[in-house]
Design an enzyme around this catalytic site. Sequence first.
Site, PDB file in Angstrom:
ATOM      1  N   CYS A 111     -31.851 -18.983  43.094  1.00 13.73           N
ATOM      2  CA  CYS A 111     -29.669 -19.230  42.410  1.00 13.73           C
ATOM      3  C   CYS A 111     -29.483 -18.835  41.424  1.00 13.73           C
ATOM      4  CB  CYS A 111     -30.091 -20.902  42.535  1.00 13.73           C
ATOM      5  SG  CYS A 111     -31.150 -21.003  40.761  1.00 13.73           S
TER       6      CYS A 111
ATOM      7  N   CYS B 271     -35.552 -25.587  39.674  1.00 15.96           N
ATOM      8  CA  CYS B 271     -36.319 -24.710  40.619  1.00 15.96           C
ATOM      9  C   CYS B 271     -37.413 -24.270  40.911  1.00 15.96           C
ATOM     10  CB  CYS B 271     -35.606 -23.250  40.561  1.00 15.96           C
ATOM     11  SG  CYS B 271     -33.511 -23.893  40.870  1.00 15.96           S
TER      12      CYS B 271
ATOM     13  N   GLU C 134     -36.683 -31.935  42.224  1.00  8.05           N
ATOM     14  CA  GLU C 134     -35.912 -32.860  41.568  1.00  8.05           C
ATOM     15  C   GLU C 134     -35.403 -33.315  41.407  1.00  8.05           C
ATOM     16  OE1 GLU C 134     -34.552 -31.329  45.917  1.00  8.05           O
ATOM     17  OE2 GLU C 134     -34.830 -32.777  45.845  1.00  8.05           O
TER      18      GLU C 134
ATOM     19  N   GLU D  90     -39.131 -21.529  40.799  1.00  4.71           N
ATOM     20  CA  GLU D  90     -38.887 -19.543  39.596  1.00  4.71           C
ATOM     21  C   GLU D  90     -38.705 -19.875  38.572  1.00  4.71           C
ATOM     22  OE1 GLU D  90     -36.304 -19.457  43.547  1.00  4.71           O
ATOM     23  OE2 GLU D  90     -36.789 -20.950  42.508  1.00  4.71           O
TER      24      GLU D  90
ATOM     25  N   CYS E  73     -31.587 -18.969  38.045  1.00  4.37           N
ATOM     26  CA  CYS E  73     -32.951 -18.783  38.261  1.00  4.37           C
ATOM     27  C   CYS E  73     -32.944 -16.743  38.083  1.00  4.37           C
ATOM     28  CB  CYS E  73     -33.696 -19.209  38.926  1.00  4.37           C
ATOM     29  SG  CYS E  73     -34.335 -20.654  39.800  1.00  4.37           S
TER      30      CYS E  73
END
Length: 184
Positions: free
Chosen positions: A143, A110, A101, A112, A146
């Site tokens: 998401c 993320c 983050e 992934e 991704c």
Amino acid sequence: MSLPFCVQRACDEQASLIKRVAALWMYRELCATDVVLTHARCDELLQQHSHELLAFAQTVDMAYSLAVNVRLNAHAPYSKFLVGCAVIDEAGSIHVGCNVENASLGLTQCAERAAITTSVASGNVNIVAVVIVADTTTPVAPCGACRQVMVEFGTDIIVCSRTTSNDQTLYVVDELLPSAFTSW
């Protein structure tokens, strides 16, 4: 009525062996959850490739273990939502990533995308499966960003989302992002 993706892929002689075995693994997993998939050729392939299927199942289990462990490295001071991911490439290698983050939320990466980036950096762009792990009550879907990154490497990638208590949901990228934007 069209056959489910995993049955089509398992029977596709043009697909690489690892992609057909991955589809067989998905077929087996779905059948274990009372989803009825009847196709004699797929059952025959399960028997014919039982050794490869066991090896792939072990690779998925190893990917799950690695994703569980790498999620503990996540940098998630804002959401406290730790996610780990392991990507299995066509050579059977596993590449991991976790979410990172940033105070500027748009710069957050993320798990992934981190794992896919690791795979690409290692020279492995033929992705077969993605295993996502989060400590949630139900498996989480990737998401939209991704999903778009995954589709860059193929619409037939199997996505296995698991919880730390080993509940899982299986997808194929194409069903997660139908009518995806691609350059090919």
